[in-house]
Enzyme design. Structure first.
Site, PDB file in Angstrom:
ATOM      1  N   GLY A   1     -30.138  -2.851  -2.708  1.00 24.38           N
ATOM      2  CA  GLY A   1     -29.349  -2.290  -3.808  1.00 24.38           C
ATOM      3  C   GLY A   1     -30.023  -2.445  -5.155  1.00 24.38           C
TER       4      GLY A   1
ATOM      5  N   ARG B   1     -43.387   1.705  -7.821  1.00 20.30           N
ATOM      6  CA  ARG B   1     -43.734   2.039  -6.430  1.00 20.30           C
ATOM      7  C   ARG B   1     -45.172   2.536  -6.302  1.00 20.30           C
ATOM      8  NH1 ARG B   1     -37.936   4.466  -4.811  1.00 20.30           N
ATOM      9  NH2 ARG B   1     -37.196   2.624  -3.722  1.00 20.30           N
TER      10      ARG B   1
ATOM     11  N   LYS C   1     -19.879  -1.988  -3.814  1.00 16.73           N
ATOM     12  CA  LYS C   1     -18.913  -1.744  -2.740  1.00 16.73           C
ATOM     13  C   LYS C   1     -19.073  -2.670  -1.538  1.00 16.73           C
ATOM     14  CE  LYS C   1     -17.742   2.534  -1.754  1.00 16.73           C
ATOM     15  NZ  LYS C   1     -18.008   3.870  -1.215  1.00 16.73           N
TER      16      LYS C   1
ATOM     17  N   GLY D   1     -32.384   0.260   0.688  1.00 21.26           N
ATOM     18  CA  GLY D   1     -31.767   0.549   1.978  1.00 21.26           C
ATOM     19  C   GLY D   1     -32.478  -0.137   3.134  1.00 21.26           C
TER      20      GLY D   1
HETATM   21  P1  AMP Z   1     -25.284  -2.547  -5.595  1.00 17.47           P
HETATM   22  O1  AMP Z   1     -26.248  -1.397  -5.646  1.00 17.47           O
HETATM   23  O2  AMP Z   1     -24.268  -2.449  -4.523  1.00 17.47           O
HETATM   24  O3  AMP Z   1     -25.998  -3.876  -5.626  1.00 17.47           O
HETATM   25  O4  AMP Z   1     -24.395  -2.448  -6.915  1.00 17.47           O
HETATM   26  C1  AMP Z   1     -24.912  -2.643  -8.189  1.00 17.47           C
HETATM   27  C2  AMP Z   1     -23.931  -2.123  -9.194  1.00 17.47           C
HETATM   28  O5  AMP Z   1     -22.703  -2.834  -9.112  1.00 17.47           O
HETATM   29  C3  AMP Z   1     -24.416  -2.283 -10.617  1.00 17.47           C
HETATM   30  O6  AMP Z   1     -24.665  -1.016 -11.163  1.00 17.47           O
HETATM   31  C4  AMP Z   1     -23.281  -3.006 -11.318  1.00 17.47           C
HETATM   32  O7  AMP Z   1     -22.968  -2.455 -12.578  1.00 17.47           O
HETATM   33  C5  AMP Z   1     -22.116  -2.800 -10.383  1.00 17.47           C
HETATM   34  N1  AMP Z   1     -21.107  -3.855 -10.531  1.00 17.47           N
HETATM   35  C6  AMP Z   1     -21.280  -5.179 -10.431  1.00 17.47           C
HETATM   36  N2  AMP Z   1     -20.140  -5.842 -10.693  1.00 17.47           N
HETATM   37  C7  AMP Z   1     -19.207  -4.920 -10.973  1.00 17.47           C
HETATM   38  C8  AMP Z   1     -17.833  -4.971 -11.324  1.00 17.47           C
HETATM   39  N3  AMP Z   1     -17.179  -6.137 -11.460  1.00 17.47           N
HETATM   40  N4  AMP Z   1     -17.174  -3.808 -11.517  1.00 17.47           N
HETATM   41  C9  AMP Z   1     -17.825  -2.627 -11.382  1.00 17.47           C
HETATM   42  N5  AMP Z   1     -19.128  -2.514 -11.060  1.00 17.47           N
HETATM   43  C10 AMP Z   1     -19.815  -3.640 -10.858  1.00 17.47           C
END
Ligand code: AMP
Length: 396
Positions: free
Chosen positions: A351, A36, A202, A374
């Site tokens: 993310g 950054r 999520k 975000g």
């Molecule tokens: P996000 O910030 O929502 O893009 O989430 C990223 C995170 O999702 C990463 O740290 C991954 O380890 C986690 N992730 C991806 N696939 C899975 C899964 N099948 N089970 C649990 N965590 C996951």
């Protein structure tokens, strides 16, 4: 976007207040990733090279109690910034008051002053985060022009990025201008197939992004942790896989509404715990009660690549598995490999996606990798970002 930018101003002999996003990870006083800071250099150097002086405002972490001030002190950032700019950076340990006023009064052309973490002002009455008028007016009083370069905080309406804009001639820096124009370009060009790939943890964090993008894309491929909530909504047993209970009804609705647009995994890599060394490839209807799915399987990789074959543009939000662990990084890597090998115009944003590209692929081979988590998510939701709307329109 028709907003004023830094290029609309004559900066010679002007004091430019520059909101940067210098919110870097710091461990034991050491900066662990300076991306950054590097992303801010273009705008800072432009001001210096055009005869202005720079007064930088930035937040760092959150300040909820006095204790947080120590770990969220911008001083180490001033040292790294000085190394990268190859010039002295004056640091103000306070966010307002006579000592700071004096430092500002003494600024000469080409000088760079970094003010302490704007969120120190949150300790008494959350003045920064609630966009306190007096604070915004005070910061505005320090300079002649306000430039917002802090793309990562554009989705916030704080004193240092929205409040201050009201009181000064203002514009966007190079970073948000590039970020927004890249997202606009890929969203609005009329080429098809347009494929969206969603993954990560999520569903609930990304409901609005899914709702917005599914109306625009030709196919939406869902992998990662969020796919198990969709699979559960379809009636599959998902064992101990990540489940976002509150989003099941949303998933059911969207599956009903777009049965042919949404593509879900058909197989998965399972284990009995996230740190287990043993993993198995399973068809999606064979997940045992004591297992959890941690990556997409080989059949799903083929299915997703088939859908990407003739793609003209792709947006990816979130990894296909728990990529931090090598055993569960293959799905994400194979998708990136397919995209880069076939030169598909791809935007990565929101993310943790940027981290997965840096780890598993070559960032230079993508059309754009967004620096703002975000902010990009909210922009992809179709929201107007307050930091952008606070900037004046260009005169016609
Ligand atoms: P996000 O910030 O929502 O893009 O989430 C990223 C995170 O999702 C990463 O740290 C991954 O380890 C986690 N992730 C991806 N696939 C899975 C899964 N099948 N089970 C649990 N965590 C996951």
């Amino acid at each position: 976007m028709n907003k004023k930018t830094i290029k609309d101003y004559n900066l010679n002999n002007k004091k430019v207040i520059l909101r940067c996003d210098l919110n870097v990870p710091i461990k034991d006083g050491i900066i662990t990733d300076d991306t950054r800071i590097k992303a801010s250099l273009e705008t800072i150097n432009y001001i210096i090279n055009n005869g202005g002086s720079v007064i930088i405002l930035s937040h760092l972490g959150k300040i909820k109690e006095a204790e947080d001030k120590k770990k969220n002190n911008l001083y180490p950032v001033s040292i790294r910034l000085s190394e990268l700019l190859n010039r002295k950076v004056i640091f103000s340990n306070i966010t307002r008051g006579p000592e700071l006023n004096e430092k500002v009064a003494n600024l000469k052309q080409g000088d760079v002053l970094l003010i302490q973490n704007t969120r120190y002002e949150d300790l008494e009455g959350k003045k920064e985060s609630t966009c306190d008028e007096d604070l915004a007016k005070y910061w505005a009083s320090l300079g002649d022009i306000y430039i917002n370069d802090a793309y990562g905080t554009m989705h916030r309406a704080h004193a240092s990025n929205v409040g201050i804009s009201k009181y000064l001639p203002n514009g966007l820096g190079f970073l948000p201008e590039k970020e927004i124009s890249r997202i606009d370009s890929i969203m609005n060009e009329n080429t098809h197939p347009f494929i969206v790939i969603m993954g990560g943890a999520k569903v609930s964090d990304k409901i609005k992004v899914i709702e917005n993008l599914i109306t625009k894309c030709d196919k939406l491929l869902v992998g990662g942790g969020m796919s198990y909530t969709f699979l559960k909504a379809k009636g599959y047993k998902i064992g101990k896989s990540l489940l976002d209970e509150e989003s099941i009804s949303f998933c059911k609705d969207i599956l009903n509404k777009y049965p042919n647009k949404l593509i879900l995994p058909i197989d998965t890599i399972t284990a009995t715990s996230t740190d287990s060394e043993n993993y198995t490839i399973k068809d999606i209807d064979k997940i045992d009660d004591n297992e959890l799915g941690l990556d997409i399987g080989p059949k799903t990789i083929s299915l997703f690549c088939d859908n990407l074959k003739n793609a003209k543009r792709v947006i990816i939000n979130g990894p296909m598995g728990m990529f931090e662990n090598e055993n569960y990084a293959k799905g994400t890597k194979k998708i990136y490999d397919f995209i880069t090998k076939n030169n598909i115009k791809t935007l990565i944003g929101g993310g943790d996606s940027a981290a997965s590209v840096n780890k598993l692929s070559d960032a230079n081979k993508f059309y754009h990798i967004s620096t703002g988590g975000g902010a990009t998510l909210e922009y992809l939701e179709g929201k107007i970002l307050p930091g952008i709307s606070a900037i004046n329109e260009k005169e016609k």
